[in-house]
Scaffold this motif. Structure first.
Motif, PDB file in Angstrom:
ATOM      1  N   ALA A 126       0.830  -1.206   0.000  1.00  0.00           N
ATOM      2  CA  ALA A 126       0.000   0.000   0.000  1.00  0.00           C
ATOM      3  C   ALA A 126       0.866   1.257   0.000  1.00  0.00           C
ATOM      4  N   THR A 161       2.896   1.739  -3.448  1.00  0.00           N
ATOM      5  CA  THR A 161       2.114   2.045  -4.657  1.00  0.00           C
ATOM      6  C   THR A 161       1.284   3.307  -4.523  1.00  0.00           C
ATOM      7  N   ASP A 162       1.403   4.007  -3.415  1.00  0.00           N
ATOM      8  CA  ASP A 162       0.675   5.253  -3.210  1.00  0.00           C
ATOM      9  C   ASP A 162       1.506   6.406  -3.774  1.00  0.00           C
ATOM     10  N   SER A 207       1.225   9.493  -3.617  1.00  0.00           N
ATOM     11  CA  SER A 207       1.433  10.612  -2.704  1.00  0.00           C
ATOM     12  C   SER A 207       2.586  10.352  -1.735  1.00  0.00           C
ATOM     13  N   ARG A 208       3.057   9.113  -1.632  1.00  0.00           N
ATOM     14  CA  ARG A 208       4.175   8.773  -0.740  1.00  0.00           C
ATOM     15  C   ARG A 208       5.506   8.645  -1.492  1.00  0.00           C
ATOM     16  N   GLN A 244      -7.726   8.528  -9.131  1.00  0.00           N
ATOM     17  CA  GLN A 244      -7.603   8.092  -7.741  1.00  0.00           C
ATOM     18  C   GLN A 244      -8.758   7.168  -7.448  1.00  0.00           C
ATOM     19  N   PRO A 245      -8.586   5.992  -6.963  1.00  0.00           N
ATOM     20  CA  PRO A 245      -7.286   5.405  -6.650  1.00  0.00           C
ATOM     21  C   PRO A 245      -6.542   4.983  -7.916  1.00  0.00           C
TER      22      PRO A 245
END
Length: 144
Positions: free
Chosen positions: A20, A23-24, A26-27, A43-44
């Motif tokens: 998680a 693959t985000d 924003s991270r 999004q997602p």
């Protein structure tokens, strides 16, 4: 000439948590040392999502647009970039370890063309170093 670089790390966190986070979009700036900015259109994130990264690599800043090509939740995530002198596919995969953690593998592969062919050994080495550094950073973020 085909270039393939594979790096892996053991992370003492559950596979679902590692996948998680990794693959985000924003991270991405938190664990990819070369990423300066990231934008995406859906999004997602799903197959077909386009991720626009602003990255510094080999001393230059450039925009890279990747398209997500495969998602198998908590197992595999693939994205590819077709533009430029070095089209590349990046694949993340995750496996459980016997101790309850996760082995994350990151593989980047592609076929450089034009002037990029002249620097393949340097390019491969830089990709390997960068991948190791980024996975170490991901491990640190998730384990602390």
């Amino acid at each position: 000439m085909h270039v393939r670089v594979t790096n892996a790390v053991l992370i003492d966190r559950p596979r679902s948590e590692v996948a998680a986070f990794a693959t985000d979009p924003s991270r991405a700036r938190e664990w990819y040392s070369d990423i300066r900015d990231v934008r995406w259109n859906r999004q997602p994130v799903a197959v077909g999502s386009r991720l626009a990264f602003v990255a510094a690599f080999l001393g230059r800043e450039a925009d890279y647009i990747y398209e997500v090509t495969e998602i198998v939740p908590d197992e595999r995530f693939a994205m590819s970039r077709a533009e430029g002198p070095f089209p590349v596919e990046t694949v993340y995969s995750w496996e459980d370890t016997s101790g309850g953690g996760t082995r994350m593998t990151m593989q980047s592969s592609g076929y450089p063309s034009g002037l990029a062919l002249l620097v393949v050994p340097f390019l491969r080495s830089a990709m390997r170093r960068s991948g190791r550094r980024d996975l170490r950073r991901l491990k640190m973020l998730l384990e602390t």
